[in-house]
Design a protein around this motif. Structure first.
Motif, mmCIF file in Angstrom:
data_model
loop_
_atom_site.group_PDB
_atom_site.id
_atom_site.type_symbol
_atom_site.label_atom_id
_atom_site.label_comp_id
_atom_site.label_asym_id
_atom_site.label_seq_id
_atom_site.Cartn_x
_atom_site.Cartn_y
_atom_site.Cartn_z
ATOM 1 N N LEU A 21 0.850 -1.187 0.000
ATOM 2 C CA LEU A 21 0.000 0.000 0.000
ATOM 3 C C LEU A 21 0.885 1.236 0.000
ATOM 4 O O LEU A 21 1.914 1.274 0.675
ATOM 5 C CB LEU A 21 -0.891 0.029 1.244
ATOM 6 C CG LEU A 21 -1.872 -1.125 1.409
ATOM 7 C CD1 LEU A 21 -2.497 -1.077 2.789
ATOM 8 C CD2 LEU A 21 -2.935 -1.057 0.347
ATOM 9 N N GLN A 22 0.492 2.257 -0.741
ATOM 10 C CA GLN A 22 1.191 3.533 -0.757
ATOM 11 C C GLN A 22 0.432 4.466 0.178
ATOM 12 O O GLN A 22 -0.682 4.862 -0.118
ATOM 13 C CB GLN A 22 1.217 4.115 -2.171
ATOM 14 C CG GLN A 22 1.830 3.219 -3.202
ATOM 15 C CD GLN A 22 3.320 3.052 -3.017
ATOM 16 O OE1 GLN A 22 4.012 3.992 -2.674
ATOM 17 N NE2 GLN A 22 3.802 1.845 -3.232
ATOM 18 N N GLY A 23 0.991 4.759 1.319
ATOM 19 C CA GLY A 23 0.320 5.658 2.253
ATOM 20 C C GLY A 23 0.248 5.064 3.645
ATOM 21 O O GLY A 23 0.980 4.144 4.000
ATOM 22 N N LEU A 24 -0.669 5.583 4.446
ATOM 23 C CA LEU A 24 -0.790 5.228 5.842
ATOM 24 C C LEU A 24 -2.220 4.790 6.140
ATOM 25 O O LEU A 24 -3.170 5.418 5.673
ATOM 26 C CB LEU A 24 -0.420 6.451 6.702
ATOM 27 C CG LEU A 24 -0.543 6.346 8.203
ATOM 28 C CD1 LEU A 24 0.499 5.375 8.742
ATOM 29 C CD2 LEU A 24 -0.371 7.701 8.835
ATOM 30 N N ILE A 25 -2.369 3.738 6.921
ATOM 31 C CA ILE A 25 -3.688 3.293 7.360
ATOM 32 C C ILE A 25 -3.832 3.669 8.822
ATOM 33 O O ILE A 25 -3.004 3.276 9.647
ATOM 34 C CB ILE A 25 -3.867 1.772 7.190
ATOM 35 C CG1 ILE A 25 -3.793 1.403 5.722
ATOM 36 C CG2 ILE A 25 -5.181 1.319 7.787
ATOM 37 C CD1 ILE A 25 -3.892 -0.073 5.473
ATOM 38 N N GLN A 26 -4.865 4.436 9.154
ATOM 39 C CA GLN A 26 -5.121 4.816 10.537
ATOM 40 C C GLN A 26 -6.359 4.087 11.016
ATOM 41 O O GLN A 26 -7.411 4.148 10.382
ATOM 42 C CB GLN A 26 -5.313 6.320 10.659
ATOM 43 C CG GLN A 26 -4.057 7.105 10.361
ATOM 44 C CD GLN A 26 -4.258 8.594 10.515
ATOM 45 O OE1 GLN A 26 -5.376 9.083 10.504
ATOM 46 N NE2 GLN A 26 -3.171 9.327 10.657
ATOM 47 N N MET A 27 -6.221 3.414 12.150
ATOM 48 C CA MET A 27 -7.317 2.646 12.728
ATOM 49 C C MET A 27 -7.993 3.480 13.816
ATOM 50 O O MET A 27 -7.326 4.214 14.547
ATOM 51 C CB MET A 27 -6.788 1.346 13.330
ATOM 52 C CG MET A 27 -5.950 0.514 12.376
ATOM 53 S SD MET A 27 -6.888 -0.205 11.050
ATOM 54 C CE MET A 27 -7.777 -1.436 11.932
ATOM 55 N N LYS A 28 -9.324 3.345 13.949
ATOM 56 C CA LYS A 28 -10.035 4.041 15.020
ATOM 57 C C LYS A 28 -9.670 3.448 16.372
ATOM 58 O O LYS A 28 -9.364 4.140 17.313
ATOM 59 C CB LYS A 28 -11.542 3.940 14.802
ATOM 60 C CG LYS A 28 -12.050 4.782 13.670
ATOM 61 C CD LYS A 28 -13.547 4.700 13.569
ATOM 62 C CE LYS A 28 -14.052 5.537 12.420
ATOM 63 N NZ LYS A 28 -15.505 5.453 12.285
ATOM 64 N N GLU A 29 -9.718 2.110 16.454
ATOM 65 C CA GLU A 29 -9.376 1.420 17.687
ATOM 66 C C GLU A 29 -8.246 0.451 17.397
ATOM 67 O O GLU A 29 -8.388 -0.437 16.574
ATOM 68 C CB GLU A 29 -10.579 0.634 18.213
ATOM 69 C CG GLU A 29 -11.760 1.481 18.564
ATOM 70 C CD GLU A 29 -12.955 0.640 18.979
ATOM 71 O OE1 GLU A 29 -12.775 -0.551 19.253
ATOM 72 O OE2 GLU A 29 -14.054 1.184 19.014
ATOM 73 N N GLU A 30 -7.135 0.643 18.047
ATOM 74 C CA GLU A 30 -6.007 -0.253 17.832
ATOM 75 C C GLU A 30 -5.966 -1.280 18.950
ATOM 76 O O GLU A 30 -6.019 -0.939 20.126
ATOM 77 C CB GLU A 30 -4.697 0.528 17.783
ATOM 78 C CG GLU A 30 -4.585 1.413 16.571
ATOM 79 C CD GLU A 30 -3.195 2.000 16.418
ATOM 80 O OE1 GLU A 30 -2.252 1.446 16.996
ATOM 81 O OE2 GLU A 30 -3.085 3.023 15.733
ATOM 82 N N LYS A 31 -5.887 -2.543 18.577
ATOM 83 C CA LYS A 31 -5.771 -3.623 19.546
ATOM 84 C C LYS A 31 -4.302 -4.023 19.622
ATOM 85 O O LYS A 31 -3.726 -4.466 18.642
ATOM 86 C CB LYS A 31 -6.618 -4.821 19.109
ATOM 87 C CG LYS A 31 -8.093 -4.526 19.026
ATOM 88 C CD LYS A 31 -8.852 -5.747 18.563
ATOM 89 C CE LYS A 31 -10.311 -5.435 18.390
ATOM 90 N NZ LYS A 31 -11.053 -6.562 17.852
ATOM 91 N N PRO A 32 -3.689 -3.853 20.788
ATOM 92 C CA PRO A 32 -2.267 -4.197 20.880
ATOM 93 C C PRO A 32 -2.003 -5.702 20.779
ATOM 94 O O PRO A 32 -0.945 -6.104 20.364
ATOM 95 C CB PRO A 32 -1.865 -3.649 22.258
ATOM 96 C CG PRO A 32 -3.132 -3.566 23.032
ATOM 97 C CD PRO A 32 -4.230 -3.352 22.030
ATOM 98 N N ASN A 33 -2.960 -6.526 21.168
ATOM 99 C CA ASN A 33 -2.766 -7.973 21.146
ATOM 100 C C ASN A 33 -3.664 -8.616 20.103
ATOM 101 O O ASN A 33 -4.819 -8.249 19.963
ATOM 102 C CB ASN A 33 -3.077 -8.585 22.511
ATOM 103 C CG ASN A 33 -2.195 -8.026 23.603
ATOM 104 O OD1 ASN A 33 -1.180 -7.403 23.321
ATOM 105 N ND2 ASN A 33 -2.564 -8.248 24.834
ATOM 106 N N GLY A 34 -3.127 -9.576 19.393
ATOM 107 C CA GLY A 34 -3.930 -10.344 18.456
ATOM 108 C C GLY A 34 -4.052 -9.697 17.093
ATOM 109 O O GLY A 34 -3.611 -8.574 16.861
ATOM 110 N N PRO A 35 -4.670 -10.410 16.175
ATOM 111 C CA PRO A 35 -4.818 -9.899 14.801
ATOM 112 C C PRO A 35 -5.851 -8.787 14.703
ATOM 113 O O PRO A 35 -6.778 -8.709 15.502
ATOM 114 C CB PRO A 35 -5.264 -11.136 14.022
ATOM 115 C CG PRO A 35 -5.912 -12.012 15.040
ATOM 116 C CD PRO A 35 -5.206 -11.753 16.335
ATOM 117 N N THR A 36 -5.668 -7.931 13.720
ATOM 118 C CA THR A 36 -6.587 -6.828 13.466
ATOM 119 C C THR A 36 -7.077 -6.920 12.031
ATOM 120 O O THR A 36 -6.282 -7.085 11.110
ATOM 121 C CB THR A 36 -5.872 -5.473 13.665
ATOM 122 O OG1 THR A 36 -5.366 -5.422 15.000
ATOM 123 C CG2 THR A 36 -6.810 -4.314 13.458
ATOM 124 N N VAL A 37 -8.379 -6.830 11.836
ATOM 125 C CA VAL A 37 -8.956 -6.840 10.497
ATOM 126 C C VAL A 37 -8.867 -5.425 9.939
ATOM 127 O O VAL A 37 -9.376 -4.483 10.531
ATOM 128 C CB VAL A 37 -10.421 -7.317 10.521
ATOM 129 C CG1 VAL A 37 -11.039 -7.235 9.137
ATOM 130 C CG2 VAL A 37 -10.504 -8.733 11.060
#
Length: 111
Positions: A21-37
């Motif tokens: 991907l070219q750019g940055l993805i910003q998540m609303k809620e970041e989960k420090p543990n485990g996979p993130t969709v």
């Protein structure tokens, strides 16, 4: 130092693809543990056209063959001996370099 590489022979080694991907993805809620969709990847095999849906945006991409294939390896400790097992081969990447397009739905006031 010796490095031992074992290839799984039961049906071969699976082939993976790299997503760029070219750019940055910003998540609303970041989960420090485990996979993130992050989003949904749809791949149209007939014309080699990947589509990535991120929230309310769509990214159209293309399939690019890598100049040098890469191996995904796993470290295995067996009887005080370190070896590496090939988990997959990466021969292509899915490149998304265009700007995301918003998903717009027309909502009718009449029902």
């Amino acid at each position: 130092m010796q490095i031992f590489v074992k290839c799984e022979s039961d049906g071969g080694v699976p082939e993976w693809a790299l997503v760029e991907l070219q750019g940055l993805i910003q998540m609303k809620e970041e989960k420090p543990n485990g996979p993130t969709v992050v989003g949904d990847l749809h791949y149209f095999n007939r014309n080699r056209h990947p589509v990535l849906v991120l929230g309310h945006h769509v990214l159209n991409g293309k399939e690019v063959k890598l100049e040098q294939p890469m191996a995904v390896m796993e470290k295995v400790n067996e009887d005080d001996k370190v070896s590496y097992r090939v988990k997959a081969i990466v021969k292509k990447k899915l490149l998304f370099k265009s700007r995301p397009k918003p998903i717009i739905s027309n909502v009718s006031e009449r029902v």
